[in-house]
Scaffold this motif. Structure first.
Motif, PDB file in Angstrom:
ATOM      1  N   ILE A 658      -6.146   9.255  -7.779  1.00 18.20           N
ATOM      2  CA  ILE A 658      -7.229   9.433  -8.459  1.00 18.20           C
ATOM      3  C   ILE A 658      -7.804  10.868  -8.564  1.00 18.20           C
ATOM      4  CG2 ILE A 658      -7.992   7.121  -9.050  1.00 18.20           C
ATOM      5  CD1 ILE A 658     -10.466   7.891  -7.417  1.00 18.20           C
ATOM      6  N   LEU A 674      -8.318  15.204 -15.628  1.00 15.69           N
ATOM      7  CA  LEU A 674      -8.816  16.220 -14.917  1.00 15.69           C
ATOM      8  C   LEU A 674     -10.292  16.189 -14.255  1.00 15.69           C
ATOM      9  CD1 LEU A 674      -7.422  18.964 -17.158  1.00 15.69           C
ATOM     10  CD2 LEU A 674      -6.845  18.811 -14.820  1.00 15.69           C
ATOM     11  N   GLU A 726     -16.926  16.329 -19.488  1.00 11.23           N
ATOM     12  CA  GLU A 726     -15.816  15.778 -19.778  1.00 11.23           C
ATOM     13  C   GLU A 726     -15.941  15.293 -21.290  1.00 11.23           C
ATOM     14  OE1 GLU A 726     -13.485  15.436 -18.022  1.00 11.23           O
ATOM     15  OE2 GLU A 726     -12.396  13.472 -18.289  1.00 11.23           O
TER      16      GLU A 726
END
Ligand code: ADP
Length: 728
Positions: A658, A674, A726
């Motif tokens: 992960i 990412l 994010e």
């Protein structure tokens, strides 16, 4: 020349050995024939005597036949074997036997009715037998001897009458007539027998010549056949050897094994004291000469194989001799007359001009006969095969030279292949290495590119957020700043209106009418509410703007003291679509708010919280009893933050991946893979650690340890994003 002189006696010797053994066989057969013949004769004798009762000296005749059998037996059992290796002795033995035979026959004729006996025809037998083991002269000698025996018998038989015959002077009368007849008879018989004997001898001679000639023809054919067989055997052997060398050199591409196998095979096939292969160093490897040699050990038969890759003596080939032979290999192509030469043969190497420079080495090695066979691959010499022998009269046979040449060709091709394969595999290795490097660089570039894109996106978002916050800040400041004045002005207006109600009755009616019309009481009470609402609204907008500014931290790209709690709280507010009282409840640990400030890049840390909190929210999305726990505690010189959700957890098989860039389990368009890799690099840059524990079906906890004083870093690293969140 030396070779032919040396070979002729050998041929003679082998031929005479052949003739002797042939004579031995014939003598043995004749003895068997004699035994058989005398045994048959014995039976005949006994038969005639017992059935026909013929009057002859049975016992004497039988004795003679028995003695023939006995001496034949003795000859067969002892004598012939003893004379086996000498032709002259065998011939004398046969001559003695024939003399004995002739004497025995004379005795037999004598004891079987003497001169009247018909057995004298048996005299023809020794003549016939002599044609079997003697030459022409022998046959006639035996015929003469047999004739003499017969004449002797005639004379002996007539001997009682001889004195009378010799003394008879009277030419007339009965006696003289008898004597005359007797003489005539003796002479006639002698003449007749001698003629028959010589005729028979001639016939036997003729027959034996005919049979000898056909024998010779057969022998010639046999020899030719044997030669053919030997040649085809030789060819088959050579082909077998070539095949096995081929197989040997094809089964491996290792130079050492190829040379070892070729030397071993060749040393089995040629008769030489030394079989060796000299190879020049392969390009760029070393300056050493490669030598593989097979030389008989002291036990002579047992061949040993030695090899070396240094300029050191190997077997009897001194280092100097090795270099000399290799240095001359290019001249092997042509001789003095400019003709191409494939093989160099030296019958007396120490005396040969070719080895003048290394005379001492050649002499000390003791080699006299040397063959140098260059291993040519096209016009390039790949090395030299050496055959060497110490024997003085050793001359390498044509077949050995042909075989060596074929092997040289095979080995040259094999060496070329081995070199090519070696080059290819080293190039392949280089390419694979470069490919791996390229792959790694490609991945690095891709990661960097994505991080840059992400960074740019987030930076734009941050700038947008900061811009909006800034733009809103001024107008809301006007609004908020004017609200107290608005309240003050409204209060004063209210006071004014209250004062106006004190005017006279008649004017007051219109005033009251107007107050009623505009619903003054409601208006006054609602104005307070509106002002309170406006106050609250502007306060809220200011709060939001503060949060946005706090999140974007545009003014904080440098290391500075900041509160982790504030960062987390402002991020939670940004994520208010997930977290709140009517959404996912968030529980803080008791000491959460009292955590000390840390020296950090606040914008980057906010990015970490944003990623962790949005991942947790997405993991728990749609879950009935979703809950988020945030815990912070002081651990020596660091702060440990734990963010725990009660989502589905992370599967064991993906747990190790992960933190990898681009690893995501989310559908396309939702996850970039990412978030955690950026978190990892940001926390590392702060000198801290990030890890997690997860239980399937129970939830996941992310641990972030940040030192109170982070190291000062360059702010321009790709992952160093001042205001990244994010994208969802
Ligand atoms: P992304 O969120 O774009 O998929 P991340 O690097 O942030 O990329 O996360 C990688 C993966 O880790 C996610 O796809 C998800 O499978 C897993 N993951 C991260 N946080 C959690 C969590 N709190 N609970 C369950 N899975 C998680």
């Amino acid at each position: 020349m030396t070779q032919s002189i040396a070979r002729e006696p050998n041929i003679d010797r082998s031929k005479s050995r052949e003739l002797t053994s042939e004579l031995y066989l014939k003598s043995e057969q004749l003895l068997r024939f004699r035994i058989a013949f005398s045994l048959v004769s014995l039976c005949l004798c006994v038969g005639i005597y017992s059935f026909a009762g013929v009057e002859f000296e049975f016992y004497r005749a039988t004795g003679i036949i028995c003695s023939v059998s006995i001496y034949s037996f003795i000859g067969l059992a002892f004598v012939v074997k003893a004379l086996r290796s000498s032709r002259a002795k065998l011939q004398s033995f046969n001559a003695i036997l024939l003399v004995l035979d002739a004497l025995a026959l004379t005795g037999l004729v004598h004891f079987t009715h003497g001169i009247e006996s018909d057995l004298y025809v048996l005299y023809l037998l020794p003549i016939m037998l002599s044609s079997y083991t003697f030459g022409r002269r022998g046959i006639y000698l035996v015929a003469a001897f047999v004739a003499l025996c017969y004449i002797g018998l005639l004379v002996y038989e007539s001997s009682p009458l001889l004195p009378y015959l010799l003394q008879s002077t009277n030419p007339r009368g009965l006696a003289s007539a008898f004597a005359f007849k007797l003489w005539r008879r003796i002479f006639a018989r002698a003449f007749f027998f001698t003629s028959v004997a010589f005729l028979w001898a001639r016939f036997c001679d003729y027959l034996s010549r005919v049979s000898r000639r056909s024998n010779e023809r057969l022998l010639e054919q046999l020899e030719a056949n044997e030669k053919l067989i030997a040649e085809s055997e030789e060819r088959a052997k050579r082909e077998r050897l070539i095949n096995s060398i081929n197989k040997g050199v094809r089964s491996t591409l290792e130079l050492d094994s190829i040379l070892r196998s070729a030397v071993n095979q060749l040393s089995q096939a040629v008769s030489a004291d030394l079989v060796a292969i000299l190879c020049p160093p392969t390009t760029g490897e070393s300056t050493n000469i490669y030598v593989q040699a097979s030389e008989p050990s002291t036990a002579a038969l047992d061949k040993e194989s030695v090899s070396g890759v240094a300029n050191q003596p190997v077997g009897s080939i001194s280092a100097r001799l090795q270099s000399f032979i290799l240095s001359r290999r290019s001249s092997y192509l042509k001789d003095d007359a400019g003709r191409k030469i494939k093989t160099f043969v030296f019958t007396d190497a120490p005396a040969d001009q070719f080895f003048a420079d290394v005379k001492e080495e050649i002499e000390s090695s003791g080699f006299r006969s040397i063959v140098l066979q260059p291993m040519m691959y096209g016009e390039i010499s790949r090395g030299v095969i050496i055959l060497a022998d110490r024997r003085k009269d050793k001359v390498f046979e044509e077949s050995e030279l042909v075989l060596t040449k074929v092997v040289a060709g095979q080995v040259a091709v094999a060496i070329e292949h081995a070199n090519l394969v070696g080059e290819l595999s080293s190039k392949n290795r280089d390419l694979v290495g470069k490919n791996l490097n390229l792959d790694a660089k490609n991945l690095e570039l891709k990661t960097m590119q994505s991080q840059l894109i992400h960074h740019e996106k987030m930076a734009s978002l941050g700038r947008l957020v900061a811009g909006i916050a800034h733009e809103l800040n001024n107008p809301i400041n006007f609004v908020h700043g004017n609200l107290p004045y608005l309240k003050q002005y409204a209060d004063e207006l209210k006071k004014l209106v209250d004062k106006a109600s004190e005017i006279e009755e008649e004017h007051r009616r219109d005033f009251d009418e107007l107050k009623r019309k505009i619903k003054y009481d409601f208006l006054i009470s609602d104005l307070d509410n509106i002002i309170a609402d406006l106050n609250e609204g502007s306060e809220r907008i200011r709060h939001i703007i503060r949060n946005l500014r706090s999140f974007s931290r545009l003014d904080e790209a440098e290391l500075k003291e900041a509160s982790i709690c504030e960062g987390i709280e402002s991020t939670l507010k940004i994520l208010s679509q997930y977290y709140g009282n009517d959404k996912i409840p968030v529980h803080f640990s008791p000491g959460f708010a009292s955590m000390p400030q840390v020296l950090c890049y606040p914008g980057q840390l906010n990015q970490v919280w944003m990623n962790l909190l949005s991942n947790a929210a997405q993991a728990m999305q749609g879950q009935a009893e979703a809950r988020l726990n945030i815990q912070a505690e002081l651990e020596g010189e660091s702060v440990l933050v734990q963010i725990s959700d009660n989502g589905p957890g992370i599967k064991q098989e993906v747990q190790s991946k992960i933190f990898d860039p681009f690893f995501t389990t989310k559908p396309v368009g939702q996850g970039t893979g990412l978030g955690l890799s950026i978190c990892h690099s940001i926390i590392e840059r702060h000198g801290g650690q990030i890890w997690f524990s997860s239980e399937l079906g129970k939830g996941t906890t992310f641990f972030v340890r940040i030192p109170l004083t982070a190291k000062r870093q360059s702010p321009n690293l790709p992952g160093e994003l001042s205001q990244i969140s994010e994208p969802d």
